[in-house]
Scaffold this motif. Structure first.
Motif, short mmCIF file in Angstrom:
data_model
loop_
_atom_site.label_atom_id
_atom_site.label_comp_id
_atom_site.label_asym_id
_atom_site.label_seq_id
_atom_site.Cartn_x
_atom_site.Cartn_y
_atom_site.Cartn_z
N VAL A 3 0.66 -1.37 0.00
CA VAL A 3 0.06 -0.12 -0.02
C VAL A 3 1.05 1.18 0.02
O VAL A 3 2.08 1.16 0.72
CB VAL A 3 -0.86 -0.09 1.45
CG1 VAL A 3 -1.76 1.25 1.31
CG2 VAL A 3 -1.61 -1.29 1.61
N SER A 4 0.29 2.21 -0.73
CA SER A 4 1.26 3.56 -0.97
C SER A 4 0.26 4.83 -0.28
O SER A 4 -0.70 4.83 -0.61
CB SER A 4 1.84 3.59 -2.27
OG SER A 4 1.88 5.16 -2.62
N ILE A 5 0.76 5.44 0.40
CA ILE A 5 0.31 6.86 1.02
C ILE A 5 0.98 7.95 0.39
O ILE A 5 2.18 8.19 0.60
CB ILE A 5 0.17 6.82 2.46
CG1 ILE A 5 -0.55 5.52 3.34
CG2 ILE A 5 -0.51 8.18 2.92
CD1 ILE A 5 -0.35 5.52 4.78
N ARG A 6 0.10 9.01 -0.27
CA ARG A 6 0.93 9.98 -0.66
C ARG A 6 0.40 11.18 0.06
O ARG A 6 -0.90 11.55 0.49
CB ARG A 6 0.38 10.24 -2.25
CG ARG A 6 1.44 9.50 -3.15
CD ARG A 6 0.78 9.53 -4.44
NE ARG A 6 1.53 8.42 -5.49
CZ ARG A 6 2.71 8.63 -6.10
NH1 ARG A 6 3.27 9.91 -5.72
NH2 ARG A 6 2.87 7.80 -6.65
N LYS A 62 6.95 23.27 -2.28
CA LYS A 62 6.32 22.07 -2.11
C LYS A 62 7.02 20.89 -1.56
O LYS A 62 8.08 20.45 -2.12
CB LYS A 62 5.59 21.74 -3.38
CG LYS A 62 4.56 22.74 -3.58
CD LYS A 62 3.55 22.30 -5.00
CE LYS A 62 2.50 23.24 -5.22
NZ LYS A 62 2.14 24.26 -4.34
N ILE A 63 6.39 20.07 -0.97
CA ILE A 63 6.82 18.60 -0.37
C ILE A 63 5.90 17.52 -0.76
O ILE A 63 4.65 18.00 -0.34
CB ILE A 63 7.26 18.85 1.21
CG1 ILE A 63 8.08 19.79 1.33
CG2 ILE A 63 7.91 17.48 1.44
CD1 ILE A 63 8.47 19.98 2.97
N GLU A 64 6.39 16.68 -1.22
CA GLU A 64 5.55 15.34 -1.70
C GLU A 64 6.20 14.22 -0.97
O GLU A 64 7.31 14.10 -1.04
CB GLU A 64 5.44 15.13 -2.83
CG GLU A 64 4.44 16.24 -3.85
CD GLU A 64 4.66 15.79 -5.30
OE1 GLU A 64 3.99 16.54 -5.96
OE2 GLU A 64 5.01 14.80 -5.72
N VAL A 65 5.42 13.45 -0.22
CA VAL A 65 6.12 12.48 0.55
C VAL A 65 5.27 11.09 0.17
O VAL A 65 3.83 11.13 0.20
CB VAL A 65 5.70 12.52 2.12
CG1 VAL A 65 6.36 11.37 2.73
CG2 VAL A 65 6.35 13.90 2.61
N THR A 66 5.87 10.10 -0.28
CA THR A 66 5.28 8.75 -0.47
C THR A 66 5.94 7.81 0.47
O THR A 66 6.98 7.71 0.69
CB THR A 66 5.74 8.54 -1.96
OG1 THR A 66 5.43 9.55 -2.86
CG2 THR A 66 4.96 7.13 -2.31
N ILE A 67 4.77 7.13 1.23
CA ILE A 67 5.05 6.36 2.20
C ILE A 67 4.71 4.79 1.82
O ILE A 67 3.61 4.63 1.46
CB ILE A 67 4.22 6.45 3.59
CG1 ILE A 67 4.51 8.05 4.05
CG2 ILE A 67 4.68 5.62 4.61
CD1 ILE A 67 3.56 8.45 5.03
N GLU A 73 9.75 8.23 0.61
CA GLU A 73 10.40 9.02 -0.08
C GLU A 73 9.87 10.37 -0.05
O GLU A 73 8.43 10.72 0.12
CB GLU A 73 10.21 8.51 -1.47
CG GLU A 73 11.02 9.29 -2.56
CD GLU A 73 10.67 8.71 -4.22
OE1 GLU A 73 11.64 8.61 -4.87
OE2 GLU A 73 9.43 9.19 -4.42
N MET A 74 10.73 11.32 -0.17
CA MET A 74 10.43 12.83 0.17
C MET A 74 10.96 13.48 -1.09
O MET A 74 12.06 13.34 -1.30
CB MET A 74 11.03 13.49 1.37
CG MET A 74 10.36 12.74 2.77
SD MET A 74 11.50 13.05 4.12
CE MET A 74 12.48 11.33 3.73
N ARG A 135 15.51 15.07 -3.52
CA ARG A 135 14.64 13.78 -3.52
C ARG A 135 15.63 12.93 -2.30
O ARG A 135 16.77 12.62 -2.45
CB ARG A 135 14.57 13.07 -4.83
CG ARG A 135 13.76 11.72 -4.66
CD ARG A 135 13.65 11.01 -6.06
NE ARG A 135 15.00 10.42 -6.31
CZ ARG A 135 15.33 9.27 -5.75
NH1 ARG A 135 14.78 8.68 -4.94
NH2 ARG A 135 16.57 8.81 -6.01
N MET A 136 14.82 12.55 -1.19
CA MET A 136 15.34 11.70 -0.25
C MET A 136 14.79 10.45 0.10
O MET A 136 13.60 10.51 0.01
CB MET A 136 15.49 12.63 1.16
CG MET A 136 16.44 13.75 1.07
SD MET A 136 16.52 14.54 2.61
CE MET A 136 14.75 15.25 2.54
N LYS A 137 15.48 9.44 0.34
CA LYS A 137 14.48 8.18 0.77
C LYS A 137 15.24 7.70 2.33
O LYS A 137 16.40 7.70 2.44
CB LYS A 137 14.86 6.92 -0.01
CG LYS A 137 13.97 6.95 -1.48
CD LYS A 137 14.21 5.67 -2.10
CE LYS A 137 13.63 5.81 -3.43
NZ LYS A 137 14.01 4.60 -4.19
#
Lengths: 141, 111
Positions: A3-6, A62-67, A73-74, A135-137
């Protein structure tokens, strides 16, 4: 299937009073999702540093985060001045922050080095006069 | 020692007591540079600093310290205190220097 959360956030320009809100929100969500304290802490550190950098140097962004279960990932995107010398910026103690910022307790030249140190992967894409995307992980296992 | 006991010692002015007073103080921690405090402050630390602005509260929240202690009689601005109440960060203050304050806490924790 994993599952991925954005999540996405807007970092306001020159607003030190709100800086940290995005990191705080992500931290709270990761804790609720049951990620380990080490992962939560590292994400909070790198994201807060990124947020502060955007406020100091780039008038926000802007910041996007994917969990996902495996990684967080940011992507931090701004339309600021760009980083002229990435090698210098990556050195601990090197800072181009103005004096007014230093009196707030920032500008120690620890931002990017901390982001590199506490993330598992970091890429900087920067262009003078156009902006910077970092981009960071953080890997969870 | 828990935060409630630190407050009860009477050594500090209490600027914000809305927060978890039952939290255990793990260790005193001294630092004024927020990037270092952010990455190095141990969870549960009593963080002694002279920086009394809203960013101190943001870092305290992220680092999960047990209390912020503003030393050297430095001022804390109203907005920072408002944020501290909102985030549940206990803020104390003292006229004593940073080292003396941290040492006082250290002795009570370890001696």
């Amino acid at each position: 299937m994993s599952v991925s959360i954005r999540l996405s956030y807007t970092v306001s320009s020159d607003d030190f009073t709100r800086a940290g809100e995005a990191s705080s929100d992500v931290k709270g969500k990761l804790k609720k999702l049951g990620f380990s304290p080490d992962v939560v802490r590292r994400v909070a550190i790198v994201m807060y540093e990124g947020e502060i950098n955007m406020v100091i140097h780039a008038s926000g962004g802007k910041i996007e985060v994917t969990i996902t279960e495996e990684e967080i990932e940011m992507r931090l995107m701004d339309t600021g001045p760009g980083i002229a010398d990435i090698d210098m910026a990556m050195q601990e103690g090197y800072s181009t922050a103005p004096d007014a910022i230093r009196t707030l307790g920032f500008g120690a030249g620890m931002g990017l080095p901390n982001m590199k140190k506490y993330s598992d992967e970091m890429e900087i894409d920067t262009k003078i006069g156009v902006g910077t995307t970092v981009r960071m992980k953080v890997v969870t296992k | 020692m828990i935060v409630r006991e630190l407050i009860a010692s009477g050594k500090f002015a209490v600027l914000n007591e809305d927060g978890d007073k039952e939290k255990t103080i793990t260790v005193p921690f001294c630092c004024d540079l927020l990037s270092i405090a952010m990455s190095k402050a141990p969870a549960g630390a009593a963080w002694v600093t002279v920086m009394g602005n809203v960013n101190t509260i943001a870092v305290a929240t992220l680092a999960e310290v047990s209390a912020v202690i503003i030393a050297e009689g430095m001022a804390v601005d109203a907005f920072a205190l408002e944020k501290a109440k909102e985030q549940g960060i206990i803020v104390l203050a003292t006229r004593s220097p940073i080292f003396e304050t941290a040492n006082w806490i250290y002795r009570r924790l370890y001696e």
